[in-house]
Design a protein around this motif. Structure first.
Motif, short mmCIF file in Angstrom:
data_model
loop_
_atom_site.label_atom_id
_atom_site.label_comp_id
_atom_site.label_asym_id
_atom_site.label_seq_id
_atom_site.Cartn_x
_atom_site.Cartn_y
_atom_site.Cartn_z
N CYS A 109 0.81 -1.21 0.00
CA CYS A 109 0.00 0.00 0.00
C CYS A 109 0.84 1.27 0.00
O CYS A 109 0.31 2.38 -0.08
CB CYS A 109 -0.93 0.01 1.21
N SER A 110 2.17 1.14 0.08
CA SER A 110 3.04 2.30 0.18
C SER A 110 3.75 2.59 -1.14
O SER A 110 4.20 1.68 -1.84
CB SER A 110 4.10 2.09 1.27
N GLN A 111 3.87 3.89 -1.44
CA GLN A 111 4.61 4.35 -2.61
C GLN A 111 6.00 4.86 -2.23
O GLN A 111 6.74 5.34 -3.08
CB GLN A 111 3.84 5.48 -3.30
N LEU A 112 6.33 4.79 -0.95
CA LEU A 112 7.52 5.46 -0.42
C LEU A 112 8.78 4.60 -0.59
O LEU A 112 8.88 3.52 -0.02
CB LEU A 112 7.29 5.78 1.05
N GLY A 113 9.73 5.11 -1.36
CA GLY A 113 10.98 4.40 -1.60
C GLY A 113 12.07 4.80 -0.63
O GLY A 113 12.01 5.87 0.00
N PRO A 114 13.10 3.97 -0.48
CA PRO A 114 14.14 4.21 0.53
C PRO A 114 14.99 5.45 0.29
O PRO A 114 15.31 6.17 1.24
CB PRO A 114 14.99 2.93 0.46
N ASP A 115 15.37 5.73 -0.95
CA ASP A 115 16.19 6.91 -1.23
C ASP A 115 15.49 8.19 -0.82
O ASP A 115 16.04 9.03 -0.10
CB ASP A 115 16.53 6.98 -2.73
N GLU A 116 14.27 8.36 -1.31
CA GLU A 116 13.54 9.59 -1.04
C GLU A 116 13.19 9.71 0.44
O GLU A 116 13.17 10.82 0.99
CB GLU A 116 12.28 9.67 -1.90
N LEU A 117 12.95 8.59 1.10
CA LEU A 117 12.65 8.61 2.52
C LEU A 117 13.84 9.14 3.33
O LEU A 117 13.70 10.05 4.14
CB LEU A 117 12.25 7.22 3.01
N LEU A 118 15.02 8.56 3.10
CA LEU A 118 16.20 8.99 3.84
C LEU A 118 16.54 10.44 3.58
O LEU A 118 16.91 11.19 4.49
CB LEU A 118 17.39 8.09 3.49
N GLU A 119 16.41 10.86 2.35
CA GLU A 119 16.70 12.26 2.01
C GLU A 119 15.73 13.20 2.71
O GLU A 119 16.12 14.23 3.26
CB GLU A 119 16.61 12.45 0.50
N ARG A 120 14.43 12.82 2.72
CA ARG A 120 13.41 13.69 3.29
C ARG A 120 13.52 13.83 4.80
O ARG A 120 13.43 14.95 5.35
CB ARG A 120 12.03 13.17 2.92
N VAL A 121 13.73 12.74 5.52
CA VAL A 121 13.77 12.84 6.98
C VAL A 121 14.98 13.64 7.45
O VAL A 121 14.91 14.39 8.43
CB VAL A 121 13.76 11.44 7.66
N GLN A 122 16.09 13.52 6.74
CA GLN A 122 17.26 14.31 7.12
C GLN A 122 17.05 15.79 6.78
O GLN A 122 17.48 16.68 7.52
CB GLN A 122 18.49 13.74 6.44
N GLU A 123 16.36 16.04 5.69
CA GLU A 123 16.01 17.41 5.32
C GLU A 123 15.12 18.05 6.38
O GLU A 123 15.24 19.25 6.68
CB GLU A 123 15.30 17.39 3.97
N LEU A 124 14.23 17.26 6.97
CA LEU A 124 13.30 17.77 7.98
C LEU A 124 13.92 17.87 9.37
O LEU A 124 13.30 18.41 10.28
CB LEU A 124 12.07 16.84 8.05
N GLY A 125 15.11 17.34 9.55
CA GLY A 125 15.74 17.38 10.86
C GLY A 125 15.25 16.30 11.81
O GLY A 125 15.35 16.45 13.03
N ILE A 126 14.72 15.22 11.25
CA ILE A 126 14.27 14.08 12.07
C ILE A 126 15.47 13.20 12.36
O ILE A 126 16.23 12.85 11.46
CB ILE A 126 13.16 13.31 11.35
N ASP A 127 15.65 12.82 13.63
CA ASP A 127 16.87 12.14 14.06
C ASP A 127 16.88 10.65 13.82
O ASP A 127 17.94 10.01 13.86
CB ASP A 127 17.11 12.40 15.56
#
Length: 210
Positions: free
Chosen positions: A15-33
């Motif tokens: 049910c998810s469209q979320l890939g690993p590359d974009e996930l890692l890039e996004r969380v670090q961009e948001l400042g999530i630890d």
């Protein structure tokens, strides 16, 4: 430490469209630890995500979301996969106790999907078998999160936050703020048991910093 405690990836959830590359890039961009991968009924996606991330040094933790007769449950520390849509809450409690895992009801006040046999109220006795309620869910309406927060106060248990992301734009909307740094899955389970955390909207945390 800010952790998105509820994420689905296309590595383990159909049910998810979320890939690993974009996930890692996004969380670090948001400042999530750190993040926790909680795909449905299996650690397959979480294990793949850990392999994919390799030695990048970004904290990734394993979890799983399991459907029960009392709704979906986030489970951390479970050492097995479960049957899809065929686990009762009390069966899950038995598994969790055997494996040293902890249980958190996911989006407990979202509403009831007619496709599933949810009950319309949680029996008070389940509070003895959970460590928290998910009070901040990024896929919920505000009203549902407020109801979950009220239920947590009524039961005297803490709340967690997670985006429940299935797509990139959903990542990081809600998070869990831990008082202490978490480096391992064992750390995560210990801190969840000890209650040293709270659920929050990431946008509100940013406003507090400013």
């Amino acid at each position: 430490m800010i952790v998105d405690l509820h994420i689905h990836t296309n590595l383990g959830s159909i049910c998810s469209q979320l890939g690993p590359d974009e996930l890692l890039e996004r969380v670090q961009e948001l400042g999530i630890d750190g993040i926790c991968i909680t795909d449905h009924h299996s650690h397959r996606g979480a294990n793949k995500m850990l392999e994919y991330a390799g030695d990048r040094g970004y904290p990734i933790f394993r979890g799983v979301e399991i459907y029960t007769d009392f709704g979906d449950m986030l489970v951390f520390g479970l050492r097995r996969d479960t049957r899809y849509h065929l686990t009762t809450f009390w069966e899950l409690v038995e598994m969790a106790e055997e494996d040293g895992a902890v249980i958190i009801p996911a989006h407990p006040c979202r509403g009831w999907d007619p496709k599933h046999g949810h009950r319309h109220a949680f029996p008070r006795e389940i509070a003895e078998h959970i460590v928290a309620l998910e009070t901040h869910n990024g896929a919920n309406k505000t009203r549902s999160n407020l109801q979950a927060q009220e239920l947590a106060r009524e039961w005297g248990i803490p709340g967690t936050g997670g985006s429940d992301a299935h797509a990139l734009w959903q990542v990081g909307k809600c998070v869990t703020v831990f008082e202490r740094e978490i480096k391992t899955e064992e750390d995560l389970i210990r801190e969840l048991r000890e209650g040293r955390f709270y659920g929050a909207y990431l946008e509100e945390l940013r406003r507090e910093v400013v």
